[in-house]
Motif scaffolding. Sequence first.
Motif, PDB file in Angstrom:
ATOM      1  N   SER A  14      40.111  48.291 -25.867  1.00 19.75           N
ATOM      2  CA  SER A  14      40.864  48.086 -27.452  1.00 19.75           C
ATOM      3  C   SER A  14      39.487  46.844 -27.880  1.00 19.75           C
ATOM      4  CB  SER A  14      42.157  47.464 -27.497  1.00 19.75           C
ATOM      5  OG  SER A  14      42.348  46.403 -26.749  1.00 19.75           O
ATOM      6  N   LEU A  15      38.780  46.161 -26.974  1.00 18.09           N
ATOM      7  CA  LEU A  15      38.181  45.002 -27.372  1.00 18.09           C
ATOM      8  C   LEU A  15      36.675  44.928 -26.875  1.00 18.09           C
ATOM      9  CD1 LEU A  15      38.175  42.210 -28.776  1.00 18.09           C
ATOM     10  CD2 LEU A  15      38.773  40.992 -26.358  1.00 18.09           C
ATOM     11  N   THR A  16      36.028  44.858 -27.989  1.00 22.63           N
ATOM     12  CA  THR A  16      34.504  44.676 -27.870  1.00 22.63           C
ATOM     13  C   THR A  16      34.001  43.415 -28.135  1.00 22.63           C
ATOM     14  OG1 THR A  16      34.290  47.420 -28.263  1.00 22.63           O
ATOM     15  CG2 THR A  16      32.234  45.928 -28.353  1.00 22.63           C
ATOM     16  N   THR A  17      33.307  42.760 -27.320  1.00 21.07           N
ATOM     17  CA  THR A  17      32.520  41.314 -27.638  1.00 21.07           C
ATOM     18  C   THR A  17      31.238  41.535 -27.604  1.00 21.07           C
ATOM     19  OG1 THR A  17      34.362  40.320 -26.628  1.00 21.07           O
ATOM     20  CG2 THR A  17      32.443  38.901 -26.989  1.00 21.07           C
ATOM     21  N   TRP A  18      30.305  41.375 -28.646  1.00 26.38           N
ATOM     22  CA  TRP A  18      29.272  41.215 -28.587  1.00 26.38           C
ATOM     23  C   TRP A  18      28.564  40.147 -29.441  1.00 26.38           C
ATOM     24  CZ3 TRP A  18      26.853  41.071 -33.666  1.00 26.38           C
ATOM     25  CH2 TRP A  18      27.990  41.151 -34.711  1.00 26.38           C
ATOM     26  N   GLN A  19      27.165  39.801 -28.726  1.00 27.30           N
ATOM     27  CA  GLN A  19      26.398  38.474 -29.067  1.00 27.30           C
ATOM     28  C   GLN A  19      25.275  38.751 -29.365  1.00 27.30           C
ATOM     29  OE1 GLN A  19      28.093  37.253 -24.730  1.00 27.30           O
ATOM     30  NE2 GLN A  19      27.136  35.443 -25.958  1.00 27.30           N
ATOM     31  N   ILE A  20      24.523  37.852 -30.464  1.00 27.94           N
ATOM     32  CA  ILE A  20      23.217  37.992 -31.013  1.00 27.94           C
ATOM     33  C   ILE A  20      22.591  36.892 -30.415  1.00 27.94           C
ATOM     34  CG2 ILE A  20      21.567  37.908 -32.985  1.00 27.94           C
ATOM     35  CD1 ILE A  20      23.275  40.420 -33.137  1.00 27.94           C
ATOM     36  N   GLY A  21      21.127  37.081 -30.182  1.00 23.56           N
ATOM     37  CA  GLY A  21      20.194  36.138 -29.435  1.00 23.56           C
ATOM     38  C   GLY A  21      19.026  36.237 -30.241  1.00 23.56           C
ATOM     39  N   TYR A  22      18.161  35.218 -30.325  1.00 22.01           N
ATOM     40  CA  TYR A  22      16.925  35.149 -30.670  1.00 22.01           C
ATOM     41  C   TYR A  22      15.932  34.333 -29.924  1.00 22.01           C
ATOM     42  CZ  TYR A  22      13.288  32.762 -33.534  1.00 22.01           C
ATOM     43  OH  TYR A  22      12.270  32.392 -33.973  1.00 22.01           O
ATOM     44  N   GLU A  45      25.250  37.047 -39.516  1.00 27.17           N
ATOM     45  CA  GLU A  45      24.418  36.409 -40.727  1.00 27.17           C
ATOM     46  C   GLU A  45      23.574  35.273 -39.867  1.00 27.17           C
ATOM     47  OE1 GLU A  45      25.959  34.817 -43.869  1.00 27.17           O
ATOM     48  OE2 GLU A  45      26.967  36.908 -44.568  1.00 27.17           O
ATOM     49  N   THR A  46      23.807  35.003 -38.726  1.00 30.42           N
ATOM     50  CA  THR A  46      22.994  33.987 -38.000  1.00 30.42           C
ATOM     51  C   THR A  46      22.592  34.382 -36.639  1.00 30.42           C
ATOM     52  OG1 THR A  46      24.840  32.781 -36.859  1.00 30.42           O
ATOM     53  CG2 THR A  46      24.599  32.214 -38.987  1.00 30.42           C
ATOM     54  N   VAL A  47      21.895  33.696 -35.864  1.00 28.39           N
ATOM     55  CA  VAL A  47      21.507  33.915 -34.302  1.00 28.39           C
ATOM     56  C   VAL A  47      22.024  33.022 -33.537  1.00 28.39           C
ATOM     57  CG1 VAL A  47      19.401  35.033 -35.081  1.00 28.39           C
ATOM     58  CG2 VAL A  47      19.273  32.709 -34.612  1.00 28.39           C
ATOM     59  N   GLY A  48      23.020  32.407 -34.057  1.00 26.89           N
ATOM     60  CA  GLY A  48      23.926  31.437 -33.168  1.00 26.89           C
ATOM     61  C   GLY A  48      23.394  30.016 -32.931  1.00 26.89           C
ATOM     62  N   CYS A  49      23.514  29.410 -32.020  1.00 25.85           N
ATOM     63  CA  CYS A  49      23.089  28.093 -31.744  1.00 25.85           C
ATOM     64  C   CYS A  49      21.950  27.945 -30.598  1.00 25.85           C
ATOM     65  CB  CYS A  49      24.099  27.083 -31.432  1.00 25.85           C
ATOM     66  SG  CYS A  49      25.479  26.901 -32.925  1.00 25.85           S
TER      67      CYS A  49
END
Length: 232
Positions: A14-22, A45-49
């Motif tokens: 029931s849970l999907t975790t996704w991340q964005i990288g740059y 809207e961002t690529v994280g920290c």
Amino acid sequence: MTTLLSQCQFTDKSLTTWQIGYGTTENSPVTFCAFPTDNMERKSETVGCILDHLEAKIVNPTTGEMMPLGETGEIMIRGYCVMLEYWGEKAKTDECISKGWYKTGDIASMDAFGYCKIEGRIKDMIIRGGENIYPAEIEQFLHTHPKVKEAQVVGVEDSRLGEEVCACIKLADGEDCTAEEIKAFCKGQIAHFKTPCYVLFVTSYPLTITGKIQKHLLRAQAEQQLGLKKEK
């Protein structure tokens, strides 16, 4: 070469975790990454920290001065990830690395919490009568049009303003649209100088072997189609 990465991790049904990288190939290759617990706004809207043991700054592409938080400029990276050099190309290395800082060629902004938002590429920036226009902003807006499947924006030659905005649009299957309809959609929604002066409807874009759109070729094709440049 800029790299945008996304990954999905399924923790249960029931849970999907996704991340964005740059990152860039020259930076080995990821420098920013989102947190799994970030809200949808930050993830979309961002690529994280910036990652641990790395530094990042946003500078004026012309003067090299640091830009205030929230304002756009070129993003630069320093740290262990930065390559040593381009093999056998000292001039090119000196052009993109200064005192350990790598010039990404990407236009970005950073907020007070360190989250980075990519706005586009410096080489893709359109300068229309002294106004700096980032194609990515216009493309994102055009993608909200129900008939638009994909939009790519380029600057084309203009004798008076230097460059004008040209939108090259793929329509959704079975849809018909006119340039006037696209311009009317933009009116009052984005700044007048960002509204495309030219709208071309295309069925494909020039791509690299890895599937990236070659905007310099797209620009040349648009100028040829619009009669802005004579055939050589």
